[in-house]
Each structure stands twice: as C-alpha cells, then as structure tokens.
Design an enzyme around this catalytic site. Structure first.
Site, PDB file in Angstrom:
ATOM      1  N   PRO A   6       0.809  -1.192   0.000  1.00 34.15           N
ATOM      2  CA  PRO A   6       0.000   0.000   0.000  1.00 34.15           C
ATOM      3  C   PRO A   6       0.849   1.252   0.000  1.00 34.15           C
ATOM      4  CG  PRO A   6      -0.793  -1.546   1.611  1.00 34.15           C
ATOM      5  CD  PRO A   6       0.499  -2.065   1.111  1.00 34.15           C
ATOM      6  N   GLU A   7       0.715   2.010  -1.048  1.00 33.48           N
ATOM      7  CA  GLU A   7       1.267   3.359  -1.086  1.00 33.48           C
ATOM      8  C   GLU A   7       0.076   4.281  -0.823  1.00 33.48           C
ATOM      9  OE1 GLU A   7       3.900   3.955  -4.471  1.00 33.48           O
ATOM     10  OE2 GLU A   7       4.174   1.818  -4.661  1.00 33.48           O
ATOM     11  N   HIS A  50      -2.506 -15.566   9.182  1.00 30.36           N
ATOM     12  CA  HIS A  50      -2.073 -14.174   8.976  1.00 30.36           C
ATOM     13  C   HIS A  50      -3.140 -13.144   9.301  1.00 30.36           C
ATOM     14  CE1 HIS A  50       1.325 -16.140   7.278  1.00 30.36           C
ATOM     15  NE2 HIS A  50       0.708 -16.475   6.177  1.00 30.36           N
ATOM     16  N   ARG A  97       3.338 -10.767   5.687  1.00 32.12           N
ATOM     17  CA  ARG A  97       4.764 -10.539   5.929  1.00 32.12           C
ATOM     18  C   ARG A  97       5.040  -9.831   7.247  1.00 32.12           C
ATOM     19  NH1 ARG A  97       7.251  -8.218   0.521  1.00 32.12           N
ATOM     20  NH2 ARG A  97       9.172  -8.503   1.673  1.00 32.12           N
TER      21      ARG A  97
END
Length: 272
Positions: free
Chosen positions: A2-3, A92, A111
């Site tokens: 995500p930017e 996750h 991650r």
DNA sequence: CATGCGGCCTGGCAGC
DNA sequence: TGCTGCCAGGCCGCAT
C-alpha cells in the site's frame, strides 16, 4: 504494497462503515508485527467511539473518543477489511476490532511488516508521524520546495522522492510512474534537477496519485479495498512492471534496472 | 550529516 | 513433482 492511493482507498472505504460505532473488543492473535502491537490494546480502547478516519502518509488513523488514535500501517502485504458478519480466522489474520453495533475490522498481514500503534493526544506528534514530509496532494508540495530541498543532494531522484521525509506516500510503483510521466530518468541526481523539471514532476506525482485513487488503487497481487474489491489502476500503469513491453508514449521498450536495491522501470527514449 | 546496505517476514514464481 | 533461489508495494538501524 500500500502506497498513498491504496491507504486512501481503504480510508474512504471504512470511514462510512465505522464512524459512530464503538468498540466491544479487540482480538490480537499475533502481536509480533514490525513493532509489537501494544499490550492491553483491547482494554485501552474498549467502549470508545470512532469519531473519524483519516490518513497521514501511509498510515491510516482511526480517531476515538477520549482523545486517542489508532495508527495502522499496512507494510508491504497488509489489508484491512470490514466484515459485516463473523468469518473464521485464516492464517495471517493478526488482529480484529469488533464493534458493539455489529461489524468488525480485520487486519491481515502475511509478511508482518505492518504496524498498529496507539497515540494519545495529537497523533501527528507521535514519533511515527512526526518528521514526515508534506502530503503530495497538499499545497506544501511545490516545485520550489523540492528544488531547494534537493540542492547538493547526490542521491538519485528516485530515492529522494521515495524518502518519506521528502514527501510522503510515494512508493516504488508510483515513483516509477511519476518519473516516466515527467520524462526524468530515475538515476538522475536529485541535486542536479532544474526548477523547471521539478515543476513537471510535482504535477505528475499529483496526477498519478489522483488517478490511482480514482481507480481504487493498484492491485498487483493481493491488495484489496475495505470491502474486498481490488484496485484497477494496474491497467493504467505506464512503466512499473512493464519491462520488455512497449512504452505507451513512444513505442520504445520499457527497461528495468535496480536502483537503491529496488527494481525501477523506465523508458530510455522518453526519460533522460 | 549523508549515504548505502542488510535485515525483518512470508508467499509466489521461475528455473532446474 | 519438488526443491532452491530470488523477488515483492516499506521501513529501520547500522556501518562507513
């Protein structure tokens, strides 16, 4: 991942769904993100009402009654989804905010490069947010600002733009796009770029971010908005991920090289 | 101070 | 098919 456009997409997606709700409980299944999720988070926020949702840089801010704010960063692989009904946890799924009125916000981050932080008082003074550069869509982000700030810097323009103390929200995808649109080669030294070129760059950074927001962000693999929808900006990418394909401006071949340890995409004809 | 690099994690994919 | 190595949207901390 995500930017800025992706975080903005999530911000706009969840705001209408959770403003006014109050917290029943927060389940933390795995606190070990980039930084540990604060212990006692559930107790700290229980009963508080969501007053607003906003974004600063790549952080999502959920403002609560009682003058505290949850700062959520999605790292490279994080997603935040609103679920109307309970759904079994999957691998996750690290945390979930459950509201008294029904509905829940689920944080998933394979991650674990993301972060969930708690700020009391003005969240902008929190260490994670203090010291960040201007928002690229604000009036503070000008050619003159970039020009003056870059003087004597020997780092590449690509690296300079991705530094969050220069300007926030621009990551590896959108920097490639903006430099391509502005015709600037990514390896150029930031300190040697003219006012004139910075003016064009500012314009193109804004344009690409706005178009990406309008498209709901870029989904390369796993990005999804608050309700699970992918972003469609990947169809509009002109440089990122297109090595070997024709440049859509001049027909030349898009090249890739590594700059500062990250892959960079550019057109050798359009960019110099 | 400025710059460059490794590390944090896991999953997916190409290549053998 | 199964293994290995490499790569990935971000950011921090350390060495030089």
């Amino acid at each position: 991942m995500p930017e800025l456009p992706e975080v903005e997409t999530i911000c706009r997606g969840i705001a209408p769904l959770i403003v006014g709700l109050n917290i029943a409980e927060i389940i933390v299944r795995e606190p070990r993100l980039r930084v540990l999720i604060p212990a006692g988070l559930s107790a700290s926020l229980q009963g508080r009402t969501v007053l607003a949702v906003s974004r600063r840089a790549k952080y999502l801010l959920i403002h609560f009654s009682g003058d505290c704010t949850l700062l959520i960063h999605l790292g490279m692989s994080g997603t935040l989804r609103f679920l109307a009904e309970p759904l079994p946890f999957e691998c996750h799924d690290h945390a979930e905010i459950i509201f008294n009125q029904g509905g829940r916000l689920r944080f998933r981050d394979p991650r674990r490069f993301g972060a969930i932080l708690l700020a009391y008082g003005d969240p902008l003074t929190h260490p994670a947010l203090a010291g960040l550069g201007p928002e690229p869509l604000s009036d503070e982000f000008t050619a003159e600002y970039l020009y003056l700030r870059s003087r004597k810097k020997t780092v590449t323009i690509k690296f300079f733009l991705m530094e969050q103390k220069t300007v926030v929200g621009v990551g590896n995808i959108y920097v490639s796009e903006a430099l391509h649109a502005a015709g600037i080669a990514p390896w150029r030294q930031a300190g040697k770029i003219s006012r004139r070129r910075y003016a064009l760059l500012v314009k193109e950074v804004r344009a690409v971010l706005l178009r990406a927001i309008a498209a709901g962000g870029t989904t390369l693999r796993d990005f999804q908005g608050a309700t699970g929808k992918p972003g469609y900006f990947s169809q509009e990418l002109l440089a990122y991920g297109r090595a070997g394909e024709p440049c859509r401006k001049c027909g030349g071949e898009i090249q890739s090289m590594r700059i500062g340890g990250r892959s960079s995409f550019y057109c050798a004809v359009c960019q110099s």
